[in-house]
Design a protein around this motif. Structure first.
Motif, PDB file in Angstrom:
ATOM      1  N   GLU A 157       0.115   1.405  -3.410  1.00  0.00           N
ATOM      2  CA  GLU A 157       0.567   0.290  -2.567  1.00  0.00           C
ATOM      3  C   GLU A 157      -0.195   0.260  -1.240  1.00  0.00           C
ATOM      4  OE1 GLU A 157       3.593   2.292  -3.854  1.00  0.00           O
ATOM      5  OE2 GLU A 157       3.019   1.108  -5.591  1.00  0.00           O
ATOM      6  N   ASN A 158      -0.433   1.433  -0.668  1.00  0.00           N
ATOM      7  CA  ASN A 158      -1.150   1.489   0.605  1.00  0.00           C
ATOM      8  C   ASN A 158      -2.576   0.975   0.471  1.00  0.00           C
ATOM      9  OD1 ASN A 158       1.028   2.593   1.984  1.00  0.00           O
ATOM     10  ND2 ASN A 158       0.401   4.699   1.610  1.00  0.00           N
ATOM     11  N   GLN A 207     -10.726   5.854  -6.125  1.00  0.00           N
ATOM     12  CA  GLN A 207      -9.611   6.618  -6.679  1.00  0.00           C
ATOM     13  C   GLN A 207      -8.286   6.113  -6.123  1.00  0.00           C
ATOM     14  OE1 GLN A 207      -9.658  10.895  -6.052  1.00  0.00           O
ATOM     15  NE2 GLN A 207      -8.443  11.211  -7.889  1.00  0.00           N
ATOM     16  N   ALA A 208      -7.341   5.870  -7.038  1.00  0.00           N
ATOM     17  CA  ALA A 208      -6.018   5.379  -6.646  1.00  0.00           C
ATOM     18  C   ALA A 208      -4.968   6.328  -7.204  1.00  0.00           C
ATOM     19  CB  ALA A 208      -5.802   3.960  -7.167  1.00  0.00           C
ATOM     20  N   VAL A 209      -4.650   7.369  -6.448  1.00  0.00           N
ATOM     21  CA  VAL A 209      -3.598   8.289  -6.885  1.00  0.00           C
ATOM     22  C   VAL A 209      -2.252   7.559  -6.810  1.00  0.00           C
ATOM     23  CG1 VAL A 209      -4.887  10.330  -6.162  1.00  0.00           C
ATOM     24  CG2 VAL A 209      -3.290   9.257  -4.574  1.00  0.00           C
ATOM     25  N   SER A 210      -1.302   8.010  -7.605  1.00  0.00           N
ATOM     26  CA  SER A 210      -0.050   7.264  -7.778  1.00  0.00           C
ATOM     27  C   SER A 210       0.634   6.936  -6.454  1.00  0.00           C
ATOM     28  CB  SER A 210       0.903   8.064  -8.673  1.00  0.00           C
ATOM     29  OG  SER A 210       0.388   8.169  -9.974  1.00  0.00           O
ATOM     30  N   LYS A 262      -2.763  -7.945  -3.615  1.00  0.00           N
ATOM     31  CA  LYS A 262      -2.107  -8.170  -2.324  1.00  0.00           C
ATOM     32  C   LYS A 262      -0.948  -9.141  -2.453  1.00  0.00           C
ATOM     33  CE  LYS A 262      -3.965  -7.337   1.448  1.00  0.00           C
ATOM     34  NZ  LYS A 262      -4.464  -7.084   2.812  1.00  0.00           N
ATOM     35  N   LYS A 263       0.131  -8.834  -1.766  1.00  0.00           N
ATOM     36  CA  LYS A 263       1.332  -9.665  -1.776  1.00  0.00           C
ATOM     37  C   LYS A 263       0.998 -11.084  -1.321  1.00  0.00           C
ATOM     38  CE  LYS A 263       5.964  -9.634  -2.083  1.00  0.00           C
ATOM     39  NZ  LYS A 263       6.617  -9.357  -3.358  1.00  0.00           N
ATOM     40  N   LYS A 322       7.130  -4.168  -6.298  1.00  0.00           N
ATOM     41  CA  LYS A 322       6.945  -5.611  -6.074  1.00  0.00           C
ATOM     42  C   LYS A 322       7.437  -6.055  -4.699  1.00  0.00           C
ATOM     43  CE  LYS A 322       7.850  -8.411  -9.571  1.00  0.00           C
ATOM     44  NZ  LYS A 322       8.461  -8.960 -10.807  1.00  0.00           N
ATOM     45  N   ALA A 323       8.168  -5.204  -4.021  1.00  0.00           N
ATOM     46  CA  ALA A 323       8.555  -5.511  -2.652  1.00  0.00           C
ATOM     47  C   ALA A 323       7.354  -5.410  -1.705  1.00  0.00           C
ATOM     48  CB  ALA A 323       9.660  -4.561  -2.184  1.00  0.00           C
ATOM     49  N   ARG A 324       6.326  -4.669  -2.125  1.00  0.00           N
ATOM     50  CA  ARG A 324       5.154  -4.452  -1.260  1.00  0.00           C
ATOM     51  C   ARG A 324       3.885  -5.116  -1.778  1.00  0.00           C
ATOM     52  NH1 ARG A 324       3.908   1.443   0.504  1.00  0.00           N
ATOM     53  NH2 ARG A 324       2.469   0.224   1.781  1.00  0.00           N
ATOM     54  N   VAL A 325       3.763  -5.244  -3.102  1.00  0.00           N
ATOM     55  CA  VAL A 325       2.550  -5.825  -3.688  1.00  0.00           C
ATOM     56  C   VAL A 325       2.946  -6.792  -4.796  1.00  0.00           C
ATOM     57  CG1 VAL A 325       1.226  -3.723  -3.203  1.00  0.00           C
ATOM     58  CG2 VAL A 325       2.263  -4.020  -5.453  1.00  0.00           C
ATOM     59  N   ASP A 326       1.996  -7.605  -5.214  1.00  0.00           N
ATOM     60  CA  ASP A 326       2.187  -8.455  -6.388  1.00  0.00           C
ATOM     61  C   ASP A 326       1.431  -7.858  -7.565  1.00  0.00           C
ATOM     62  OD1 ASP A 326       3.909 -10.353  -5.359  1.00  0.00           O
ATOM     63  OD2 ASP A 326       2.315 -11.693  -4.688  1.00  0.00           O
TER      64      ASP A 326
END
Length: 280
Positions: A94-95, A87-90, A232-233, A116-120
């Motif tokens: 990113e975490n 599950q990926a709640v909004s 992942k970034k 996009k500052a945290r993930v790609d």
């Protein structure tokens, strides 16, 4: 003693090597590297969005995002029984990616600069638009500005709520809850006047058998919401492979088939598959 120490060190090295191999190669919690082929891949999806990402009472997963995730995983070398959906709640997407809890997030995940500052991202693979869901007998809300002094519901971490509050109806009484289902309950019992998020999500809720005739879409296009697959970034190899999988899904007709199967019953008219821009 020196020989004994050396032998002990070698034995420890072997044990550590075997342990690392058993764990999938060096602590990649979410799957066997960016090229696939590991025992499993962990993918974040929504569990509470009918037509997009839904965990059913019998433990199965359905929806357009689920179909996209399954197709992409197959192209990365994973069979359906090697996919673990998480599950990926909004507010946690990113975490989940940054911590290595998931390899990919396919969860109505709008591409924007802040994220996009945290993930790609790979994609986009779908273009939705922000809209409002109201009760079927509601006639006083026909545009975003009508939300001023009204009670508006959305979920924590969603871009839709801030778009309304910052740009369109600054005096709206914004309530951010943990999930869309909670907002829907509030809408039904009258504790909120409108629910805002992407029209694709709202259509899925409105089309559920238990909700038929209770709600309606206002029919606005308050924003463009290009959905991407979060990763992942800096993982350019994975980004390239996922983009290739998305292109193939469109070209072989699987994308349109998934749209029709999951969103067609709601009478939702999806935009054509968008051009992939991330990573190019």
């Amino acid at each position: 003693m020196k020989v004994f120490k050396a032998g002990a060190a070698a034995a420890v090295a072997v044990v550590l090597s075997l342990t690392a191999t058993a764990c999938g190669g060096g602590g990649d919690k979410a799957g066997g590297g960016s090229t696939g082929g590991g025992n499993k891949i962990v993918i974040g999806i929504k569990f509470d969005q009918p037509g997009l990402g839904l965990k059913t009472p019998d433990g199965k997963f359905t929806g357009f995002d689920v179909d996209v995730a399954t197709y992409v995983a197959k192209e990365l070398g994973y069979q359906p029984d090697q996919i673990e959906f998480k599950q990926a709640v909004s507010a946690e997407r990113e975490n989940l990616i940054s911590n290595g809890d998931v390899k990919l997030v396919v969860a109505t995940y709008t591409i924007n600069d802040k994220r996009k500052a945290r993930v790609d991202f790979a994609g986009p693979y779908f273009l939705a638009h922000q809209d409002l869901l109201v009760r079927a007998d509601e006639s006083s809300i026909t545009k975003a500005e009508d939300l001023n002094s009204k009670k508006l519901c959305s979920v924590t971490g969603s871009t839709s709520a801030q778009n309304i509050k910052n740009k369109l109806a600054p005096d709206a009484d914004l309530q951010q809850l943990g999930g869309y289902s909670e907002c829907l309950t509030g809408l039904e019992n009258g504790s909120v006047d409108a629910l805002t998020t992407d029209n694709s999500i709202l259509a899925g809720f409105a089309a559920q058998e238990k909700n038929k005739g209770k709600f309606k879409l206002v029919g606005l296009k308050l924003s463009d919401e290009p959905y991407g697959i979060g990763l992942k970034k800096g993982d350019k190899d994975l980004q390239t492979k996922v983009n290739a999988a998305l292109k193939k899904m469109v070209e072989d007709g699987s994308w349109q088939k998934a749209v029709d199967a999951n969103l067609g019953p709601a009478g939702y008219k999806a935009e054509p598959a968008p051009q992939i821009t991330e990573g190019s």
